[in-house]
Motif scaffolding. Structure first.
Motif, mmCIF file in Angstrom:
data_model
loop_
_atom_site.group_PDB
_atom_site.id
_atom_site.type_symbol
_atom_site.label_atom_id
_atom_site.label_comp_id
_atom_site.label_asym_id
_atom_site.label_seq_id
_atom_site.Cartn_x
_atom_site.Cartn_y
_atom_site.Cartn_z
ATOM 1 N N SER A 22 0.825 -1.211 0.000
ATOM 2 C CA SER A 22 0.000 0.000 0.000
ATOM 3 C C SER A 22 0.858 1.261 0.000
ATOM 4 N N ILE A 23 1.942 1.241 0.747
ATOM 5 C CA ILE A 23 2.843 2.394 0.765
ATOM 6 C C ILE A 23 3.491 2.561 -0.607
ATOM 7 N N ASP A 24 3.913 1.455 -1.214
ATOM 8 C CA ASP A 24 4.481 1.538 -2.560
ATOM 9 C C ASP A 24 3.457 2.091 -3.553
ATOM 10 N N ASP A 25 2.212 1.638 -3.448
ATOM 11 C CA ASP A 25 1.157 2.135 -4.332
ATOM 12 C C ASP A 25 0.942 3.639 -4.143
ATOM 13 N N ALA A 26 0.961 4.083 -2.891
ATOM 14 C CA ALA A 26 0.806 5.513 -2.619
ATOM 15 C C ALA A 26 1.971 6.302 -3.191
ATOM 16 N N LEU A 27 3.170 5.775 -3.069
ATOM 17 C CA LEU A 27 4.348 6.445 -3.613
ATOM 18 C C LEU A 27 4.265 6.533 -5.137
ATOM 19 N N ILE A 28 3.849 5.462 -5.771
ATOM 20 C CA ILE A 28 3.694 5.465 -7.235
ATOM 21 C C ILE A 28 2.649 6.502 -7.646
ATOM 22 N N ALA A 29 1.515 6.545 -6.945
ATOM 23 C CA ALA A 29 0.466 7.520 -7.266
ATOM 24 C C ALA A 29 0.971 8.947 -7.089
ATOM 25 N N LEU A 30 1.723 9.178 -6.033
ATOM 26 C CA LEU A 30 2.259 10.509 -5.767
ATOM 27 C C LEU A 30 3.288 10.903 -6.822
ATOM 28 N N LEU A 31 4.129 9.965 -7.221
ATOM 29 C CA LEU A 31 5.097 10.241 -8.279
ATOM 30 C C LEU A 31 4.391 10.539 -9.599
ATOM 31 N N SER A 32 3.334 9.822 -9.874
ATOM 32 C CA SER A 32 2.552 10.066 -11.087
ATOM 33 C C SER A 32 1.924 11.461 -11.052
ATOM 34 N N LEU A 33 1.375 11.831 -9.899
ATOM 35 C CA LEU A 33 0.795 13.163 -9.748
ATOM 36 C C LEU A 33 1.850 14.241 -9.949
ATOM 37 N N GLU A 60 8.004 16.863 -0.869
ATOM 38 C CA GLU A 60 8.076 16.643 0.584
ATOM 39 C C GLU A 60 7.218 15.439 0.989
ATOM 40 N N ALA A 61 6.044 15.325 0.375
ATOM 41 C CA ALA A 61 5.178 14.176 0.655
ATOM 42 C C ALA A 61 5.845 12.878 0.213
ATOM 43 N N GLN A 62 6.543 12.909 -0.932
ATOM 44 C CA GLN A 62 7.276 11.728 -1.397
ATOM 45 C C GLN A 62 8.333 11.322 -0.377
ATOM 46 N N ALA A 63 9.077 12.302 0.113
ATOM 47 C CA ALA A 63 10.112 12.008 1.109
ATOM 48 C C ALA A 63 9.487 11.401 2.372
ATOM 49 N N SER A 64 8.326 11.904 2.746
ATOM 50 C CA SER A 64 7.636 11.366 3.920
ATOM 51 C C SER A 64 7.244 9.905 3.704
ATOM 52 N N LEU A 65 6.748 9.594 2.516
ATOM 53 C CA LEU A 65 6.369 8.207 2.225
ATOM 54 C C LEU A 65 7.588 7.288 2.219
ATOM 55 N N VAL A 66 8.708 7.775 1.711
ATOM 56 C CA VAL A 66 9.927 6.967 1.731
ATOM 57 C C VAL A 66 10.342 6.708 3.173
ATOM 58 N N LYS A 67 10.195 7.728 4.027
ATOM 59 C CA LYS A 67 10.518 7.545 5.442
ATOM 60 C C LYS A 67 9.569 6.529 6.081
ATOM 61 N N SER A 69 8.000 4.133 4.576
ATOM 62 C CA SER A 69 8.369 2.823 4.040
ATOM 63 C C SER A 69 9.539 2.236 4.810
ATOM 64 N N GLY A 70 10.531 3.049 5.116
ATOM 65 C CA GLY A 70 11.671 2.585 5.894
ATOM 66 C C GLY A 70 11.276 2.132 7.282
#
Length: 109
Positions: A22-33, A60-67, A69-70
Motif C-alpha cells: 500500500s505504501i508503494d502504491d501511494a508512492l507510485i500515485a504521488l510520483l505520477s501526480l 516533501e510528501a514523497q520524502a515522507s512516504l519513503v521515510k 516505508s523505511g
C-alpha cells in the motif's frame, strides 16, 4: 494458545506485506501526480515559478512516504525477530506443541 499464535502469525503474514504494498502504491500515485503537475506546467508555458510551491509540497510528501516505508521495513524486521524469539521460547517451554508454532511464529513476518 498454539492456535492463537498460528492465527496471529497468519494475520501478520498477510498484513505486513499489504502495508508495504500500500505504501508503494501511494508512492507510485504521488510520483505520477508530480509528473502530471510538472508536465502540465511545462506544456502550458506558464512561468517556472508557477506551481513551484505545489511541486515542493509533493516532493516533501514523497520524502515522507519513503521515510514511512523505511519504518515499516524496520518493523517488519523486528517482527521477524520477535517470531524467532517466540518460537524459541515455545520450543523450550512446550516441546510437544512448540515445533509447529516455531514454523508459524518465525514465518510471521
Amino acid at each position: 494458545m498454539p492456535q492463537n499464535i498460528s492465527a496471529m502469525a497468519a494475520r501478520l503474514q498477510r498484513d505486513v506485506p499489504n502495508a508495504e504494498t500500500s505504501i508503494d502504491d501511494a508512492l507510485i500515485a504521488l510520483l505520477s501526480l508530480t509528473t502530471s503537475v510538472v508536465t502540465a506546467r511545462r506544456e502550458t508555458g506558464v512561468p517556472a515559478k508557477t506551481g513551484h510551491g505545489t511541486i515542493a509540497r509533493l516532493v516533501e510528501a514523497q520524502a515522507s512516504l519513503v521515510k514511512v516505508s523505511g519504518q515499516i521495513l524496520r518493523a517488519h524486521g523486528e517482527l521477524v525477530e520477535i517470531g524467532r524469539e517466540t518460537a524459541g521460547y515455545d520450543l523450550r517451554e512446550c516441546p510437544e506443541v512448540g515445533a509447529p508454532n516455531a514454523v508459524g511464529a518465525a514465518a510471521a513476518a
